[in-house]
Design a protein around this motif. Structure first.
Motif, PDB file in Angstrom:
ATOM      1  N   GLU A  26       0.756  -1.235  -0.183  1.00 22.52           N
ATOM      2  CA  GLU A  26       0.093   0.181   0.093  1.00 22.52           C
ATOM      3  C   GLU A  26       1.175   1.236   0.101  1.00 22.52           C
ATOM      4  OE1 GLU A  26      -3.162   2.555  -0.140  1.00 22.52           O
ATOM      5  OE2 GLU A  26      -3.313   0.351  -0.496  1.00 22.52           O
ATOM      6  N   CYS A  27       0.964   2.145  -1.054  1.00 24.04           N
ATOM      7  CA  CYS A  27       1.659   3.186  -1.148  1.00 24.04           C
ATOM      8  C   CYS A  27       0.790   4.528  -0.897  1.00 24.04           C
ATOM      9  CB  CYS A  27       2.156   3.330  -2.616  1.00 24.04           C
ATOM     10  SG  CYS A  27       3.295   2.013  -3.089  1.00 24.04           S
ATOM     11  N   ILE A  39       3.308  -9.771  12.368  1.00 20.36           N
ATOM     12  CA  ILE A  39       4.436  -9.855  12.874  1.00 20.36           C
ATOM     13  C   ILE A  39       5.205  -8.911  12.359  1.00 20.36           C
ATOM     14  CG2 ILE A  39       6.395 -11.482  13.438  1.00 20.36           C
ATOM     15  CD1 ILE A  39       4.204 -13.863  13.547  1.00 20.36           C
ATOM     16  N   PHE A  40       5.701  -7.818  12.823  1.00 19.60           N
ATOM     17  CA  PHE A  40       6.471  -6.723  12.223  1.00 19.60           C
ATOM     18  C   PHE A  40       7.746  -7.313  12.018  1.00 19.60           C
ATOM     19  CE2 PHE A  40       2.752  -4.457  13.390  1.00 19.60           C
ATOM     20  CZ  PHE A  40       2.672  -3.516  12.350  1.00 19.60           C
ATOM     21  N   LEU A  41       8.637  -6.888  10.502  1.00 17.20           N
ATOM     22  CA  LEU A  41       9.684  -7.241  10.247  1.00 17.20           C
ATOM     23  C   LEU A  41      10.411  -6.242   9.984  1.00 17.20           C
ATOM     24  CD1 LEU A  41       8.158  -9.939   7.668  1.00 17.20           C
ATOM     25  CD2 LEU A  41       8.994 -10.609   9.874  1.00 17.20           C
ATOM     26  N   GLU A  42      11.794  -6.591   9.720  1.00 19.21           N
ATOM     27  CA  GLU A  42      12.621  -5.267   9.264  1.00 19.21           C
ATOM     28  C   GLU A  42      12.621  -5.081   7.655  1.00 19.21           C
ATOM     29  OE1 GLU A  42      14.988  -3.506  11.110  1.00 19.21           O
ATOM     30  OE2 GLU A  42      13.986  -4.384  12.779  1.00 19.21           O
ATOM     31  N   GLY A  73       7.040   6.223   1.180  1.00 19.62           N
ATOM     32  CA  GLY A  73       8.226   6.532   0.589  1.00 19.62           C
ATOM     33  C   GLY A  73       9.338   7.139   1.617  1.00 19.62           C
ATOM     34  N   LEU A  74       8.740   7.664   2.860  1.00 15.39           N
ATOM     35  CA  LEU A  74       9.799   8.049   3.895  1.00 15.39           C
ATOM     36  C   LEU A  74       9.895   7.005   4.849  1.00 15.39           C
ATOM     37  CD1 LEU A  74       8.521  11.726   3.905  1.00 15.39           C
ATOM     38  CD2 LEU A  74      10.510  11.030   2.551  1.00 15.39           C
ATOM     39  N   GLN A  75       8.728   6.425   5.387  1.00 13.60           N
ATOM     40  CA  GLN A  75       8.650   5.449   6.386  1.00 13.60           C
ATOM     41  C   GLN A  75       8.200   4.323   5.746  1.00 13.60           C
ATOM     42  OE1 GLN A  75       5.763   7.714   8.919  1.00 13.60           O
ATOM     43  NE2 GLN A  75       7.312   7.117  10.302  1.00 13.60           N
ATOM     44  N   HIS A  76       8.688   3.138   5.978  1.00 11.45           N
ATOM     45  CA  HIS A  76       8.211   1.778   5.584  1.00 11.45           C
ATOM     46  C   HIS A  76       7.775   0.945   6.634  1.00 11.45           C
ATOM     47  CE1 HIS A  76      10.287   3.366   2.171  1.00 11.45           C
ATOM     48  NE2 HIS A  76      11.530   3.293   2.442  1.00 11.45           N
ATOM     49  N   TYR A  77       6.691   0.174   6.504  1.00 15.49           N
ATOM     50  CA  TYR A  77       6.462  -0.862   7.548  1.00 15.49           C
ATOM     51  C   TYR A  77       6.285  -2.304   6.845  1.00 15.49           C
ATOM     52  CZ  TYR A  77       5.807   3.069  10.548  1.00 15.49           C
ATOM     53  OH  TYR A  77       5.998   4.229  11.266  1.00 15.49           O
ATOM     54  N   PHE A  78       6.655  -3.107   7.479  1.00 13.57           N
ATOM     55  CA  PHE A  78       6.848  -4.464   6.763  1.00 13.57           C
ATOM     56  C   PHE A  78       6.234  -5.622   7.866  1.00 13.57           C
ATOM     57  CE2 PHE A  78      10.607  -2.473   5.392  1.00 13.57           C
ATOM     58  CZ  PHE A  78      10.609  -2.277   4.186  1.00 13.57           C
ATOM     59  N   LEU A  84      -7.206 -10.930  -0.634  1.00 14.15           N
ATOM     60  CA  LEU A  84      -6.021 -11.443  -1.338  1.00 14.15           C
ATOM     61  C   LEU A  84      -5.464 -12.625  -0.646  1.00 14.15           C
ATOM     62  CD1 LEU A  84      -4.945  -7.847  -2.783  1.00 14.15           C
ATOM     63  CD2 LEU A  84      -6.219  -9.647  -4.072  1.00 14.15           C
ATOM     64  N   LYS A  85      -5.370 -12.417   0.496  1.00 13.29           N
ATOM     65  CA  LYS A  85      -4.593 -13.535   1.477  1.00 13.29           C
ATOM     66  C   LYS A  85      -3.227 -13.471   1.111  1.00 13.29           C
ATOM     67  CE  LYS A  85      -8.751 -15.913   2.336  1.00 13.29           C
ATOM     68  NZ  LYS A  85      -9.432 -14.846   3.011  1.00 13.29           N
ATOM     69  N   ALA A  86      -2.353 -12.326   1.109  1.00 13.64           N
ATOM     70  CA  ALA A  86      -0.919 -12.430   1.007  1.00 13.64           C
ATOM     71  C   ALA A  86      -0.163 -12.921   2.259  1.00 13.64           C
ATOM     72  CB  ALA A  86      -0.650 -11.071   0.652  1.00 13.64           C
ATOM     73  N   ASP A  87       1.113 -13.301   2.119  1.00 12.84           N
ATOM     74  CA  ASP A  87       1.707 -13.738   3.174  1.00 12.84           C
ATOM     75  C   ASP A  87       2.435 -12.613   3.872  1.00 12.84           C
ATOM     76  OD1 ASP A  87       1.394 -16.442   2.264  1.00 12.84           O
ATOM     77  OD2 ASP A  87       3.132 -16.045   0.863  1.00 12.84           O
ATOM     78  N   PHE A  88       2.984 -11.427   2.898  1.00 12.20           N
ATOM     79  CA  PHE A  88       3.598 -10.251   3.479  1.00 12.20           C
ATOM     80  C   PHE A  88       2.802  -8.803   3.063  1.00 12.20           C
ATOM     81  CE2 PHE A  88       6.569 -13.518   2.959  1.00 12.20           C
ATOM     82  CZ  PHE A  88       7.195 -13.323   4.271  1.00 12.20           C
ATOM     83  N   LEU A  89       2.911  -8.051   4.060  1.00  9.29           N
ATOM     84  CA  LEU A  89       2.418  -6.604   3.733  1.00  9.29           C
ATOM     85  C   LEU A  89       3.397  -5.622   3.821  1.00  9.29           C
ATOM     86  CD1 LEU A  89      -0.860  -6.666   5.818  1.00  9.29           C
ATOM     87  CD2 LEU A  89      -0.607  -7.495   3.699  1.00  9.29           C
ATOM     88  N   MET A  90       3.543  -4.555   2.991  1.00  4.95           N
ATOM     89  CA  MET A  90       4.205  -3.590   3.066  1.00  4.95           C
ATOM     90  C   MET A  90       3.411  -2.122   2.986  1.00  4.95           C
ATOM     91  SD  MET A  90       7.173  -2.512   0.766  1.00  4.95           S
ATOM     92  CE  MET A  90       8.159  -0.770   0.484  1.00  4.95           C
ATOM     93  N   VAL A  91       3.420  -1.199   3.883  1.00  2.48           N
ATOM     94  CA  VAL A  91       3.008   0.135   3.963  1.00  2.48           C
ATOM     95  C   VAL A  91       3.889   0.996   3.941  1.00  2.48           C
ATOM     96  CG1 VAL A  91       1.501   1.525   5.184  1.00  2.48           C
ATOM     97  CG2 VAL A  91       0.964  -0.868   5.269  1.00  2.48           C
ATOM     98  N   THR A  92       4.056   2.017   2.921  1.00  2.00           N
ATOM     99  CA  THR A  92       4.945   2.895   2.900  1.00  2.00           C
ATOM    100  C   THR A  92       4.381   4.568   2.271  1.00  2.00           C
ATOM    101  OG1 THR A  92       7.060   3.723   1.815  1.00  2.00           O
ATOM    102  CG2 THR A  92       5.611   2.427   0.354  1.00  2.00           C
TER     103      THR A  92
END
Length: 148
Positions: free
Chosen positions: A89-90, A138-141, A122-127, A112-120
């Motif tokens: 999600e951008c 479960i938040f990841l690096e 452009g300045l901050q990213h969350y995985f 969609l039932k994805a394994d991983f999510l990314m929210v950004t």
């Protein structure tokens, strides 16, 4: 455009009728360059160049139905078997990442039932990885790189 918290990439940019366009290698066309699109194109380059995902497994700006409502996701990455592994999600850099943003991507992921999510923005990213058994993030690096 604003410098983002991504590696530096070269983009194909063109101007036409006082508007700026950026080439999207996934859609294979020039699209209007707006702040959210600037972030999305950086994400696409990150997935291709840093994470080694094949272009053929990445999809951008497609419609999906969530509770009978038409929505559009920003970026998804498929496995070679056709399962969605990553949803991104951008947001524009001026948009703060909030719980509302996570709720939005979580609603998309009901379908969609994805394994991983990314929210950004452009300045901050969350995985995060989804633990479907315990129904939590479960938040990841970072998100994983492509592997066959």
């Amino acid at each position: 455009m604003l410098a983002l918290n991504f590696p530096t990439y070269d983009f194909r940019i063109k101007n036409r009728e006082n508007k700026t366009y950026i080439f999207d290698p996934i859609r294979k066309k020039f699209v209007l360059l707006q702040p959210e699109e600037w972030v999305r194109q950086h994400v696409v380059q990150l997935l291709i160049r840093e994470k080694n995902y094949p272009v053929s497994l990445i999809n951008v700006e497609k419609e999906l139905k969530v509770n009978r409502l038409k929505k559009r996701y920003d970026v998804v990455v498929y496995t070679p078997q056709g399962h969605i592994t990553v949803i991104v999600e951008c947001k524009a850099p001026s948009v703060r990442i909030t719980q509302h943003t996570f709720d939005q991507i979580a609603r998309y992921n009901l379908t969609l039932k994805a394994d991983f999510l990314m929210v950004t923005n452009g300045l901050q990213h969350y995985f995060c990885r989804l633990d479907y058994t315990r129904e939590k993030y479960i938040f990841l690096e970072d998100i994983p790189s492509y592997s066959r």
